[in-house]
Design a protein around this motif. Structure first.
Motif, PDB file in Angstrom:
ATOM      1  N   ASN A 208      -3.566  -6.549  10.114  1.00 32.96           N
ATOM      2  CA  ASN A 208      -2.297  -7.002   9.551  1.00 32.96           C
ATOM      3  C   ASN A 208      -1.169  -7.032  10.583  1.00 32.96           C
ATOM      4  O   ASN A 208      -0.004  -7.222  10.232  1.00 32.96           O
TER       5      ASN A 208
ATOM      6  N   SER B 287      -2.747   0.463   2.360  1.00 30.48           N
ATOM      7  CA  SER B 287      -2.051   0.195   3.618  1.00 30.48           C
ATOM      8  C   SER B 287      -1.762   1.478   4.378  1.00 30.48           C
ATOM      9  O   SER B 287      -1.990   1.573   5.599  1.00 30.48           O
TER      10      SER B 287
ATOM     11  N   ASP C 107       1.796  -4.001   3.117  1.00 26.83           N
ATOM     12  CA  ASP C 107       1.583  -4.599   1.797  1.00 26.83           C
ATOM     13  C   ASP C 107       1.932  -3.565   0.729  1.00 26.83           C
ATOM     14  O   ASP C 107       1.241  -2.554   0.574  1.00 26.83           O
ATOM     15  N   ARG C 108       3.006  -3.807   0.017  1.00 30.65           N
ATOM     16  CA  ARG C 108       3.442  -2.913  -1.054  1.00 30.65           C
ATOM     17  C   ARG C 108       3.535  -3.677  -2.375  1.00 30.65           C
ATOM     18  O   ARG C 108       4.334  -3.334  -3.247  1.00 30.65           O
ATOM     19  N   SER C 109       2.712  -4.717  -2.503  1.00 30.32           N
ATOM     20  CA  SER C 109       2.761  -5.577  -3.678  1.00 30.32           C
ATOM     21  C   SER C 109       2.334  -4.853  -4.940  1.00 30.32           C
ATOM     22  O   SER C 109       2.656  -5.283  -6.052  1.00 30.32           O
ATOM     23  N   SER C 110       1.576  -3.783  -4.793  1.00 29.96           N
ATOM     24  CA  SER C 110       1.185  -2.940  -5.914  1.00 29.96           C
ATOM     25  C   SER C 110       1.020  -1.529  -5.379  1.00 29.96           C
ATOM     26  O   SER C 110       0.963  -1.301  -4.162  1.00 29.96           O
ATOM     27  N   GLU C 111       0.918  -0.573  -6.280  1.00 34.27           N
ATOM     28  CA  GLU C 111       0.742   0.804  -5.848  1.00 34.27           C
ATOM     29  C   GLU C 111      -0.583   0.978  -5.114  1.00 34.27           C
ATOM     30  O   GLU C 111      -0.658   1.690  -4.107  1.00 34.27           O
TER      31      GLU C 111
ATOM     32  N   ALA D 172      -2.127  -1.342  -3.367  1.00 31.44           N
ATOM     33  CA  ALA D 172      -1.979  -1.967  -2.053  1.00 31.44           C
ATOM     34  C   ALA D 172      -1.210  -1.052  -1.105  1.00 31.44           C
ATOM     35  O   ALA D 172      -1.542  -0.934   0.086  1.00 31.44           O
ATOM     36  N   ARG D 173      -0.180  -0.407  -1.633  1.00 27.84           N
ATOM     37  CA  ARG D 173       0.603   0.526  -0.808  1.00 27.84           C
ATOM     38  C   ARG D 173      -0.275   1.664  -0.306  1.00 27.84           C
ATOM     39  O   ARG D 173      -0.241   2.030   0.873  1.00 27.84           O
TER      40      ARG D 173
END
Length: 316
Positions: free
Chosen positions: A174, A277, A267-271, A273-274
């Motif tokens: 990323n 990451s 990427d913090r688009s969802s918990e 994903a966070r």
């Protein structure tokens, strides 16, 4: 090119050392770009540190202006004042009425007397010079390894072999870069390696105190808040445990600083994903620390002083 902590954009490293006439010690300064978030995790039983409480995620200041790694045990922590003075002259620091207060945490290794003179230890002038050297280096500059900076007087294996400065980096898919710099002055020995010299190591290890420390700075270009930076420093300690046996002992002051420059968002688009990451980044931090520690051992060169001979452990 060889992976190094300065692969993280904006991170610079400066070394200053003295060797001979009783000296075998030095200072390393890691200089991040302004606004870099910092934290620290101290795991060793015998730390020598300065301003580490200021890096707690619950305190007022979240950013770091420089990190100082030094020889000289607790005496050497005065080098942080020199780096702080350099930062003040550049206008870097926490703004207060009338000026700035630079946030410059520091940690020290025990190397007293390894050059022959117990009183030969880094001072404020060397700290200033190391900060200036870091600033004068170019973007992505190579980093000195082995018998340089704070690693000048470092040893491993109860003083049997020479230790030193090592560095590494890992680049994730990323675009996040995680780099590490280690000053390896450990009681323990590397895992899974074979020394080129006999296990007897140094010429007079019995005369040397079993006082040690491995210091690490982990840096990343990711966006991290202070709590995430703290967790990254904690996770990075796994790299010490993977590289050295034993680590984090009562006689080691093992300390890991973490710096996040905030150039690349996670990427913090969802918990979920966070979490993924952060786990990926922190796993890379541990791997980078392991590689930096082994690099420090491999890069160290045999040194002879009035205190004796410290032989190289050999390539890892």
């Amino acid at each position: 090119m060889t992976p190094k902590i300065t692969d993280v954009p904006g991170i610079r490293v400066g070394h200053v050392q003295r060797i001979g006439d009783g000296w075998l010690s030095g200072v390393t300064v890691v200089l991040p770009p302004p606004g870099t978030v910092g934290s620290v995790d101290v795991r060793g039983g015998g730390p020598g540190t300065h301003e580490t409480d200021a890096l707690d995620p619950t305190t007022l200041v979240s950013t770091v202006d420089a990190v100082v790694l030094t020889g000289g045990s607790a005496f050497g922590l005065i080098t942080a004042h020199g780096a702080q003075r350099w930062c003040e002259k550049q206008g870097r620091g926490f703004a207060v009425p009338g000026g700035v207060v630079p946030i410059v945490p520091a940690a020290a290794i025990f190397d007293l007397g390894r050059g022959g003179d117990f009183a030969a230890r880094p001072d404020e002038t060397m700290g200033y010079a190391a900060a200036a050297a870091a600033a004068a280096s170019s973007e992505h500059a190579d980093v000195g390894r082995g018998n340089v900076g704070a690693g000048t007087g470092a040893v491993i294996g109860r003083g049997a072999f020479k230790g030193g400065v090592g560095t590494s980096s890992i680049t994730l898919d990323n675009g996040v870069v995680v780099g590490a710099l280690a000053v390896v002055n450990a009681l323990g020995m590397p895992f899974g390696t074979s020394p080129r010299r006999s296990a007897h190591g140094a010429t007079n290890p019995a005369e040397r105190p079993v006082l040690n420390t491995t210091l690490v700075v982990v840096a990343t270009n990711a966006v991290l808040d202070p709590a995430e930076c703290k967790r990254t420093a904690s996770a990075a300690h796994a790299g010490l445990a993977r590289a050295l046996s034993p680590s984090h002992t009562l006689a080691d002051g093992d300390t890991v600083f973490a710096l996040a420059t905030g150039a690349v968002g996670l990427d913090r688009s969802s918990e979920q994903a966070r979490q993924v990451s952060l786990i990926t980044l922190q796993s890379a931090a541990a791997d980078a620390v392991r590689l930096a520690v082994l690099d420090g051992v491999a890069s160290a060169e045999t040194t002879t002083t009035a205190a004796g001979t410290f032989p190289s452990y050999g390539a890892v």
